[in-house]
Motif scaffolding. Structure first.
Motif, PDB file in Angstrom:
ATOM      1  N   GLY A  55       0.793  -1.220   0.000  1.00 32.53           N
ATOM      2  CA  GLY A  55       0.000   0.000   0.000  1.00 32.53           C
ATOM      3  C   GLY A  55       0.827   1.272   0.000  1.00 32.53           C
ATOM      4  N   ARG A  56       0.131   2.399  -0.015  1.00 37.17           N
ATOM      5  CA  ARG A  56       0.756   3.717  -0.002  1.00 37.17           C
ATOM      6  C   ARG A  56       1.074   4.103   1.440  1.00 37.17           C
ATOM      7  NH1 ARG A  56      -2.496   9.360  -0.496  1.00 37.17           N
ATOM      8  NH2 ARG A  56      -0.715  10.795  -0.590  1.00 37.17           N
ATOM      9  N   VAL A  57       2.265   4.614   1.664  1.00 43.06           N
ATOM     10  CA  VAL A  57       2.701   5.054   2.991  1.00 43.06           C
ATOM     11  C   VAL A  57       2.916   6.557   2.966  1.00 43.06           C
ATOM     12  CG1 VAL A  57       4.441   4.842   4.805  1.00 43.06           C
ATOM     13  CG2 VAL A  57       3.798   2.833   3.448  1.00 43.06           C
ATOM     14  N   VAL A  58       2.352   7.248   3.963  1.00 38.84           N
ATOM     15  CA  VAL A  58       2.488   8.698   4.077  1.00 38.84           C
ATOM     16  C   VAL A  58       3.189   9.029   5.391  1.00 38.84           C
ATOM     17  CG1 VAL A  58       1.260  10.901   4.239  1.00 38.84           C
ATOM     18  CG2 VAL A  58       0.404   9.098   2.716  1.00 38.84           C
ATOM     19  N   CYS A  59       4.175   9.913   5.327  1.00 40.68           N
ATOM     20  CA  CYS A  59       4.891  10.372   6.512  1.00 40.68           C
ATOM     21  C   CYS A  59       4.289  11.698   6.988  1.00 40.68           C
ATOM     22  CB  CYS A  59       6.367  10.583   6.215  1.00 40.68           C
ATOM     23  SG  CYS A  59       7.266   9.114   5.689  1.00 40.68           S
ATOM     24  N   LEU A  60       3.957  11.783   8.266  1.00 47.43           N
ATOM     25  CA  LEU A  60       3.416  13.008   8.857  1.00 47.43           C
ATOM     26  C   LEU A  60       4.303  13.441  10.011  1.00 47.43           C
ATOM     27  CD1 LEU A  60       1.164  15.162   9.353  1.00 47.43           C
ATOM     28  CD2 LEU A  60       0.036  13.448  10.811  1.00 47.43           C
ATOM     29  N   ASP A  61       4.778  14.680   9.975  1.00 50.89           N
ATOM     30  CA  ASP A  61       5.584  15.215  11.076  1.00 50.89           C
ATOM     31  C   ASP A  61       5.484  16.732  11.059  1.00 50.89           C
ATOM     32  OD1 ASP A  61       7.940  13.753  12.899  1.00 50.89           O
ATOM     33  OD2 ASP A  61       8.152  15.928  12.728  1.00 50.89           O
TER      34      ASP A  61
END
Length: 276
Positions: A55-61
């Motif tokens: 799947g698609r992985v999104v980084c949030l910071d």
């Protein structure tokens, strides 16, 4: 929430998940379509998620400097924003996961509830139990000094950095169901030949810089005289480490336990294996 530099994250997460990824099995990564790494930092966990999931992985910071490193090193999508209040619509992901984030939050349950709102299925956390860290070293003073620093830090820090079994209760307080937990041991060994990161870490001990990173927390617990004594002994120990490394007789082993906790968003269907 405390801020961390890219260098600090590299030092503390270097080599994590290289030995085994069995503890991540409850995340069912092979079945994930949309994953959010909340508080991704420089993207070490996100890289693993991407490798294990189609799947698609999104980084949030919230830190743009950390996100820049994450984008460069992983090639994944990055979003700047508060990890405790993800800027996404409800049900945007089927897994929201964080690593070493809840231990730095004053209200971890609120963050877990926000994660649950973003997820259609699972919420997971990978959190260190800093009270149960094990250290062995050929420099005898290092073992006792690190134990003293760790105990003072845990007492002086303003968040719960040694959650351990309490993580399960936090997940349930957030309304998550079918909570599972596994323990993963991150083992780090320093021995000849030393790499540049290890040599730099030794130099930081000798200069006192490694201790200064936690000065605020330590001073909440220690008197000025106690802190000055600790810093002097720490630097002496660091110089002994540097000398031992020059002679290639320094070895250090550290084991940091991480609790991997996974919960299902209320109302989602459990598999036969999970539901019994």
């Amino acid at each position: 929430m405390r801020k961390f530099s890219p260098e600090y994250l590299r030092r503390t997460r270097d080599g994590m998940w290289e030995q085994s990824r069995e503890a991540l099995e409850p995340l069912s990564l092979a079945d994930r379509e949309r994953i959010l790494d909340a508080g991704s930092g420089t993207g070490e966990l996100a890289r693993v998620l991407d490798e294990e999931s189609p799947g698609r992985v999104v980084c949030l910071d919230a830190d743009p400097d950390l996100l820049a490193v994450a984008r460069e090193q992983t090639g994944l999508d990055v979003v700047a924003g508060d990890a405790t209040r993800p800027p996404f619509r409800s049900d945007s992901f089927d897994l929201v996961v964080c690593q070493a984030l809840l231990v730095n939050l004053p209200e971890p349950v609120a963050a877990l509830r926000a994660f649950a709102d973003c997820s259609t299925e699972l919420v997971a956390a990978v959190e260190p139990d800093n009270a149960d860290v094990g250290v062995d070293s050929t420099v005898a003073a290092e073992v006792e000094l690190e134990r003293s620093v760790r105990e003072a830090y845990i007492e002086g820090v303003e968040t719960d950095v040694a959650m351990g079994d309490r993580l399960v209760s936090l997940f349930r307080d957030a309304g998550l169901e079918a909570v599972q937990t596994r323990r993963y041991y991150h083992r780090k060994l320093i021995e000849p030949p030393y790499d540049e990161t290890e040599l730099t870490a030794a130099a930081r001990k000798a200069s006192g810089a490694a201790l200064t990173e936690h000065e605020t927390e330590l001073r909440r617990t220690l008197s000025p005289a106690e802190y000055d004594t600790l810093r002097r002994e720490w630097r002496e120990m660091g110089r002994e480490v540097v000398e031992a490394m020059r002679e290639e007789r320094y070895r250090r082993a550290e084991v940091v336990p991480f609790d991997v906790v996974v919960g299902r968003v209320s109302g989602t269907r459990m598999s036969v294996a999970e539901g019994g």
